[in-house]
Design an enzyme around this catalytic site. Structure first.
Site, PDB file in Angstrom:
ATOM      1  N   LYS A  51       0.860  -1.186   0.000  1.00  0.00           N
ATOM      2  CA  LYS A  51       0.000   0.000   0.000  1.00  0.00           C
ATOM      3  C   LYS A  51       0.893   1.232   0.000  1.00  0.00           C
ATOM      4  O   LYS A  51       2.009   1.192   0.513  1.00  0.00           O
ATOM      5  CB  LYS A  51      -0.872   0.024   1.269  1.00  0.00           C
ATOM      6  CG  LYS A  51      -2.130   0.841   1.094  1.00  0.00           C
ATOM      7  CD  LYS A  51      -3.176   0.016   0.377  1.00  0.00           C
ATOM      8  CE  LYS A  51      -4.524   0.674   0.340  1.00  0.00           C
ATOM      9  NZ  LYS A  51      -5.565  -0.312  -0.002  1.00  0.00           N
TER      10      LYS A  51
HETATM   11  N1  GLU Z   1      -7.410  -0.078  -3.068  1.00  0.00           N
HETATM   12  C1  GLU Z   1      -8.151  -1.281  -3.353  1.00  0.00           C
HETATM   13  C2  GLU Z   1      -8.161  -2.191  -2.146  1.00  0.00           C
HETATM   14  O1  GLU Z   1      -7.958  -1.765  -1.059  1.00  0.00           O
HETATM   15  C3  GLU Z   1      -7.680  -1.951  -4.626  1.00  0.00           C
HETATM   16  C4  GLU Z   1      -6.281  -2.455  -4.616  1.00  0.00           C
HETATM   17  C5  GLU Z   1      -5.801  -2.970  -5.968  1.00  0.00           C
HETATM   18  O2  GLU Z   1      -6.606  -3.092  -6.864  1.00  0.00           O
HETATM   19  O3  GLU Z   1      -4.607  -3.235  -6.060  1.00  0.00           O
HETATM   20  O4  GLU Z   1      -8.412  -3.360  -2.250  1.00  0.00           O
END
Ligand code: GLU
Length: 444
Positions: free
Chosen positions: A134
């Site tokens: 993240k």
């Molecule tokens: N931000 C989204 C999540 O928390 C998508 C993450 C992604 O597609 O890599 O799952």
């Protein structure tokens, strides 16, 4: 899996400061639990159920790599503002890091650590060949122009060139970022590499290699998960009422899909306020109002209510689709819903979870309920890697199948082991990651 230690070890590399993630106390969360305390308490629960040894537990609770960067921004008025940027690769044992990039003034390293850890379990749970990662930048996107956001995104991407890439770490949208942000990342990365590399990000515009169905995938997945949870009790979405907390990328589409499935959506909220109509909101008119005004506030098809009271409104289904920590112990005591389906990451604290379980509320946990986004991100990455694109229908079918398979896996484990859906989902995800470490072995 007891006794496993990993290839990747417990070492954490910080590329800019040499700091190491503090050792992980897998203990009960303090009263004011932040997202990292919640994530660690959840991991501790799964570790206990799986009977993992302390070394493995510490490794699973610790980021593999944490990058901490300064992002200087020249504002449109010529002044310079210094922002902080983070990218945490929590685990990369099952494949490249995968996870969103968040822009919010409140972002800090502990929040990004928690969100990265949740991505690891989520990707493992839905059988994607990814680890978890993240990113975050301490910026309020609403207080900056598009040109400023572009400069921030390009500088942040430049700082991370060495550690991101289609085989290393793949970003996607999250709170405060969107497909335009992904286009800037893809362009910056590609220009620096000297050729076009669409698979470095997912959630990008369809015209440059994005996937059909990605923009609505998280919300579709939330509704698939809700339908599956209700079906266990012989209930159909047409028979229930719902409250959706948060009206961003996840909540707005979830509201629409729930209404299309015949659910009576009685209230929605955003960061500015909320509207309530016991007979059900006209969600089409509401969407048009939000497109015009930028908020649900002022919608005349319902009564204005306080943003913070929507979690306690009378409805069968509650979809928290905003940010972490909203369902703490005291909020959980006021929930009237029979089902909570988590569109957001980490909306329920460990204490809130305990209260909801005691009160017989079924919680479909984030790593299952909101996995649709990363599932279609994976489809986007596969399509970009093979330079061949699927139809929207193919995407939607594959998404539904993955979501229902994952739900069935979790429900089966919960029944067999007498666990909540959260503990079952975490146990499956954590076990797969621990297995990957064990099978690969420890180097050297
Ligand atoms: N931000 C989204 C999540 O928390 C998508 C993450 C992604 O597609 O890599 O799952």
């Amino acid at each position: 899996m007891a006794g496993a230690t990993g290839t990747t070890g417990t070492g954490t590399t910080a590329t800019d400061g040499g700091t190491r993630t503090p050792p992980v106390p897998l203990t009960a969360p303090p009263p004011q639990a932040g997202p990292l305390e919640t994530a660690r308490a959840q991991l501790a629960s799964a570790v206990g159920i799986l009977g993992l040894d302390a070394g493995t537990a510490e490794m699973l609770g610790t980021s593999r790599r944490e990058i901490n960067v300064s992002v200087p921004l020249r504002r449109d008025d010529g002044t310079v503002e210094l922002l902080r940027g983070y990218r945490v690769q929590h685990n990369i044992s099952r494949g490249p890091g995968k996870g969103g990039l968040r822009y919010a003034a409140s972002v800090d390293l502990d929040e990004v650590r928690a969100l990265a850890m949740w991505m690891t379990w989520k990707c493992a749970l839905v059988q994607l060949p990814y680890g978890g990662a993240k990113g975050g930048v301490t910026i309020d996107p609403r207080a900056h122009s598009a040109a400023e956001l572009e400069r921030v995104t390009r500088r942040y991407t430049s700082e991370l060139m060495a550690v991101i890439g289609p085989e290393k770490d793949i970003m996607a949208p999250d709170v405060g970022t969107d497909e335009r942000t992904m286009a800037w990342i893809m362009d910056t990365y590609s220009v620096n590499m000297g050729f076009t590399i669409p698979a470095v990000v997912t959630g990008k515009p369809v015209d440059i290699g994005g996937s059909l169905g990605r923009a609505t995938a998280t919300s579709r997945g939330v509704v698939h998960a809700a339908r599956a949870a209700l079906a266990e009790e012989g209930v159909d979405l047409r028979e229930v009422s719902a409250v959706v907390q948060g009206f961003g990328k996840v909540g707005s589409h979830a509201t629409r899909f729930l209404a299309e499935a015949g659910t009576r959506v009685v209230a929605v909220s955003d960061q500015f306020g909320a509207v309530h109509a016991a007979d059900g909101l006209d969600v089409g008119a509401l969407a048009r109002h939000v497109a015009r005004e930028g908020t649900v506030v002022g919608f005349d098809g319902g009564d204005p209510v306080d943003r913070d009271t929507v979690l306690a409104l009378d409805a069968d289904l509650l979809v928290p689709a905003a940010v972490e920590g909203v369902l703490d112990e005291s909020a959980a005591r006021t929930v009237k819903a029979r089902w909570v389906v988590e569109g957001a990451n980490g909306p329920t604290t460990a204490g809130g979870d305990r209260v909801l379980a005691e009160r017989g509320v079924t919680v479909v946990p984030d790593i299952l309920a909101n996995a649709g986004g990363v599932v279609v991100s994976y489809f986007e990455w596969v399509q970009a890697n093979q330079a061949y694109w699927w139809t929207e229908e193919e995407i939607e079918q594959r998404l539904e199948r993955r979501m229902l398979e994952a739900y069935a896996d979790v429900a089966r484990t919960a029944r067999a082991e007498g666990l909540t859906l959260r503990d079952a989902a975490l146990t499956i995800g954590v076990r797969r990651v621990a297995d990957a470490h064990h099978i690969r072995g420890l180097y050297p």
